[in-house]
Structure formats: structure tokens, C-alpha cells
Design a protein around this motif. Sequence first.
Motif, PDB file in Angstrom:
ATOM      1  N   GLN A 177      12.655  -3.401  -2.476  1.00 40.55           N
ATOM      2  CA  GLN A 177      13.592  -4.076  -3.368  1.00 40.55           C
ATOM      3  C   GLN A 177      12.897  -5.174  -4.167  1.00 40.55           C
ATOM      4  N   ARG A 178      12.018  -5.887  -3.504  1.00 39.25           N
ATOM      5  CA  ARG A 178      11.250  -6.934  -4.200  1.00 39.25           C
ATOM      6  C   ARG A 178      10.392  -6.314  -5.295  1.00 39.25           C
ATOM      7  N   LEU A 179       9.766  -5.187  -5.001  1.00 41.98           N
ATOM      8  CA  LEU A 179       8.967  -4.485  -6.000  1.00 41.98           C
ATOM      9  C   LEU A 179       9.813  -4.117  -7.209  1.00 41.98           C
ATOM     10  N   ASN A 180      11.014  -3.586  -6.987  1.00 47.43           N
ATOM     11  CA  ASN A 180      11.894  -3.192  -8.086  1.00 47.43           C
ATOM     12  C   ASN A 180      12.264  -4.389  -8.954  1.00 47.43           C
ATOM     13  N   ALA A 181      12.559  -5.524  -8.314  1.00 47.96           N
ATOM     14  CA  ALA A 181      12.944  -6.715  -9.069  1.00 47.96           C
ATOM     15  C   ALA A 181      11.788  -7.223  -9.928  1.00 47.96           C
ATOM     16  N   LEU A 182      10.571  -7.241  -9.360  1.00 48.91           N
ATOM     17  CA  LEU A 182       9.406  -7.716 -10.113  1.00 48.91           C
ATOM     18  C   LEU A 182       9.049  -6.756 -11.247  1.00 48.91           C
ATOM     19  N   ALA A 183       9.166  -5.457 -10.989  1.00 43.52           N
ATOM     20  CA  ALA A 183       8.868  -4.472 -12.031  1.00 43.52           C
ATOM     21  C   ALA A 183       9.867  -4.582 -13.180  1.00 43.52           C
ATOM     22  N   ALA A 184      11.123  -4.900 -12.868  1.00 43.87           N
ATOM     23  CA  ALA A 184      12.124  -5.083 -13.921  1.00 43.87           C
ATOM     24  C   ALA A 184      11.789  -6.273 -14.806  1.00 43.87           C
ATOM     25  N   LEU A 185      11.309  -7.369 -14.200  1.00 48.74           N
ATOM     26  CA  LEU A 185      10.903  -8.528 -14.991  1.00 48.74           C
ATOM     27  C   LEU A 185       9.688  -8.200 -15.862  1.00 48.74           C
ATOM     28  N   ALA A 186       8.713  -7.504 -15.277  1.00 50.38           N
ATOM     29  CA  ALA A 186       7.527  -7.116 -16.045  1.00 50.38           C
ATOM     30  C   ALA A 186       7.903  -6.193 -17.196  1.00 50.38           C
ATOM     31  N   ALA A 187       8.899  -5.333 -16.985  1.00 49.04           N
ATOM     32  CA  ALA A 187       9.354  -4.428 -18.035  1.00 49.04           C
ATOM     33  C   ALA A 187       9.952  -5.198 -19.209  1.00 49.04           C
ATOM     34  N   GLU A 188      10.698  -6.255 -18.918  1.00 45.69           N
ATOM     35  CA  GLU A 188      11.261  -7.080 -19.988  1.00 45.69           C
ATOM     36  C   GLU A 188      10.143  -7.721 -20.807  1.00 45.69           C
ATOM     37  N   LEU A 190       7.097  -6.499 -21.237  1.00 47.01           N
ATOM     38  CA  LEU A 190       6.497  -5.425 -22.036  1.00 47.01           C
ATOM     39  C   LEU A 190       7.387  -5.060 -23.212  1.00 47.01           C
ATOM     40  N   ALA A 191       8.698  -5.038 -22.980  1.00 44.20           N
ATOM     41  CA  ALA A 191       9.631  -4.700 -24.047  1.00 44.20           C
ATOM     42  C   ALA A 191       9.635  -5.777 -25.129  1.00 44.20           C
ATOM     43  N   GLY A 233       1.736  -1.826  -4.815  1.00 45.50           N
ATOM     44  CA  GLY A 233       0.845  -2.255  -5.885  1.00 45.50           C
ATOM     45  C   GLY A 233       0.559  -1.137  -6.879  1.00 45.50           C
ATOM     46  N   ALA A 234       0.509   0.101  -6.392  1.00 46.96           N
ATOM     47  CA  ALA A 234       0.272   1.246  -7.269  1.00 46.96           C
ATOM     48  C   ALA A 234       1.496   1.590  -8.103  1.00 46.96           C
ATOM     49  N   LEU A 235       2.682   1.446  -7.520  1.00 49.71           N
ATOM     50  CA  LEU A 235       3.912   1.791  -8.233  1.00 49.71           C
ATOM     51  C   LEU A 235       4.299   0.741  -9.269  1.00 49.71           C
ATOM     52  N   TYR A 236       3.839  -0.481  -9.079  1.00 49.16           N
ATOM     53  CA  TYR A 236       4.253  -1.584  -9.947  1.00 49.16           C
ATOM     54  C   TYR A 236       4.019  -1.308 -11.435  1.00 49.16           C
ATOM     55  N   PRO A 237       2.802  -0.936 -11.884  1.00 49.55           N
ATOM     56  CA  PRO A 237       2.620  -0.697 -13.322  1.00 49.55           C
ATOM     57  C   PRO A 237       3.380   0.523 -13.822  1.00 49.55           C
ATOM     58  N   VAL A 238       3.569   1.521 -12.958  1.00 51.07           N
ATOM     59  CA  VAL A 238       4.296   2.726 -13.375  1.00 51.07           C
ATOM     60  C   VAL A 238       5.773   2.413 -13.574  1.00 51.07           C
ATOM     61  N   LEU A 239       6.379   1.723 -12.612  1.00 48.00           N
ATOM     62  CA  LEU A 239       7.781   1.358 -12.731  1.00 48.00           C
ATOM     63  C   LEU A 239       8.016   0.428 -13.919  1.00 48.00           C
ATOM     64  N   ALA A 240       7.106  -0.526 -14.113  1.00 47.22           N
ATOM     65  CA  ALA A 240       7.241  -1.455 -15.240  1.00 47.22           C
ATOM     66  C   ALA A 240       7.195  -0.698 -16.563  1.00 47.22           C
ATOM     67  N   LEU A 242       7.943   2.594 -17.133  1.00 48.25           N
ATOM     68  CA  LEU A 242       9.129   3.428 -17.307  1.00 48.25           C
ATOM     69  C   LEU A 242      10.355   2.585 -17.666  1.00 48.25           C
ATOM     70  N   ARG A 243      10.511   1.458 -16.970  1.00 49.82           N
ATOM     71  CA  ARG A 243      11.649   0.595 -17.248  1.00 49.82           C
ATOM     72  C   ARG A 243      11.534  -0.038 -18.639  1.00 49.82           C
ATOM     73  N   ALA A 244      10.316  -0.390 -19.082  1.00 48.37           N
ATOM     74  CA  ALA A 244      10.126  -0.973 -20.407  1.00 48.37           C
ATOM     75  C   ALA A 244      10.540   0.011 -21.501  1.00 48.37           C
ATOM     76  N   CYS A 245      10.206   1.281 -21.320  1.00 45.63           N
ATOM     77  CA  CYS A 245      10.617   2.298 -22.292  1.00 45.63           C
ATOM     78  C   CYS A 245      12.142   2.379 -22.363  1.00 45.63           C
ATOM     79  N   GLU A 246      12.797   2.308 -21.217  1.00 47.69           N
ATOM     80  CA  GLU A 246      14.265   2.347 -21.192  1.00 47.69           C
ATOM     81  C   GLU A 246      14.856   1.127 -21.897  1.00 47.69           C
ATOM     82  N   VAL A 247      14.263  -0.040 -21.664  1.00 47.38           N
ATOM     83  CA  VAL A 247      14.769  -1.266 -22.289  1.00 47.38           C
ATOM     84  C   VAL A 247      14.614  -1.197 -23.801  1.00 47.38           C
ATOM     85  N   ILE A 248      13.456  -0.731 -24.283  1.00 44.44           N
ATOM     86  CA  ILE A 248      13.214  -0.622 -25.723  1.00 44.44           C
ATOM     87  C   ILE A 248      14.208   0.352 -26.356  1.00 44.44           C
ATOM     88  N   GLU A 249      14.444   1.485 -25.698  1.00 49.13           N
ATOM     89  CA  GLU A 249      15.396   2.462 -26.224  1.00 49.13           C
ATOM     90  C   GLU A 249      16.816   1.897 -26.247  1.00 49.13           C
TER      91      GLU A 249
END
Length: 270
Positions: A177-188, A190-191, A233-240, A242-249
Motif C-alpha cells: 500500500q505504501r508503494l502504491n501511494a508513493l508511486a501515485a505521487l511520483a506519477a503526478e 511526471l504528469a 523497488g522494481a515496481l515503483y518506476p513501472v507503476l509511476a 503507468l499511472r502518469a499516463c493515466e493522469v495525463i490522459e
Amino acid sequence: MRLTALVCAHNQEAQLSQCLRSLSFCDQIVVVADRCTDRSAEIARRHGAVVVSGIFPLESQRRAAGLEAASGDWIFEVAPDEQVSSALAWEIRATLKMKPVGDWFEAPIHNYVGEDLVRCGWTGGLSAVKSPRLYRPWAKAWADRRVAQATMSGAPAGALKGALRRNLADNSAELVQRLNALAALAAEDLADARRPGALPGALFRGLRAFAAAYLRAQAWREGRLGFLAALCGALYPVLAHLRACEVIEARARAAAVPVEHPEVVGLGAR
């Protein structure tokens, strides 16, 4: 030497009280209550802290608000999920009493998942094993991002021996859950920069992060929790990515929706 503890919190009442209790050795405690809807601000005031409440989306805004309220010659930066042992508290006071020549100290961080200390394998945004936490007020600057990224100025003064205890999660599920929250912030972030990159690049960074955590940082020594830390740590850049693309769209769709105006009927209409 006056010492100010700086704590930035966002709806972390469950962890905040224990954190602030361990900071009683400081001359001042400043708590930045960022968009808190729980009892974090109330708990901070109960512990005698100076509370700065507001909306601070970016890390630079949050830290600047805290430093403006700080009166210490030195800042000791602590997260709400961290505690300071009595030995580390004594070491910090003794270190400052000797009037150090440098401008900032690194502090070791012991990361716990439940009651298990996971020493190896932390990379990327989840956590670190050491970080500059004791510094003069002007010595640390944060980038205008949601995910903390800081640069240091002045001369390093060395490293503390005592470690901060960081309670990352109670179990494996909470760590994810912590990973998901941090990846969401990183996605913002990137967006905002409109630079999500390409998926192959994100996958490559993820594989490189796993190798760095599991092999170079020796996560394999920690068993299943070390593997999980390396995997996160491996999933972090991938999730960020994918989520950034969703935010931009989503932002593009919102910008393309025409504003509907109600039909205006003349006064003479029947």
C-alpha cells in the motif's frame, strides 16, 4: 545551540504521538499538518509543538512552511513513522554541544516491517538506509515535487552513529500500500512535467532497481522481506509510469470537455 525538530504529517495520528514523545529532548518541535482531516494537529499541540496547518502539495512548500516557524540553530528532520532512541537523542545533544564545524549530518535509518528489522535492499522511493537529517536551517533545499528530493549545501559534518527507527509497515500488505501511494505521487510529478517516458524505459529502470536492491544492496540476506523490498523497488518506476499516463490522459479529457452554458431566455420571450 537551539535544536528544532521538524515533522511533516498528513493524517498520521496513529503514529504521531509516539514520534513526538521521542523528540522531547529538542528545544522546539514544529509540526506541519498538511491537509490533515484527523487529529494530527490536536495531538501535536498536546505535545507542545508549534503547528503549521495548510495545504502544501509540494515538498518544497511543506518544508519551507516548517522552516519559517523554526527558531533553532539546527534542524532535526523526522518523519511521523520514525522514533528517536534515548541513545540517539543523547548523541545529538552532545554533538551540537561540541559546536561542529560542518553544516549537516547523515543519520542511519533502521527500517522495520512489523517487528522485523530489514537492513538491506532499500532503494528508490520506499525508504533509505541513511539520510541527511540534522542540518543548519539553510543547508537543505527541496525540489518543487510531491516526492521528496533534496540537495545539500555547505560542508558535511559526518554521520551520526545512532539510528532512527522507521516503522514502514505492520505487514507485507501495508508495504505494498505504501508503494502504491508513493508511486501515485511520483506519477503526478511526471504528469506535471509531461515526461512519463516510454514503457520499455520504465521496465528497464525497474529491472535495474531490482538488481541494485537484491544483489548490490544484498536484499537476499533478508529472506522474503528482502525480496519484497527489492520487488517494490522494481515496481515503483513501472507503476509511476503507468499511472502518469493515466493522469495525463484524464487531464486531456477534462480539458477537451466544453463548458456548458445555460440557455439565456430574453425578457420578452413568452
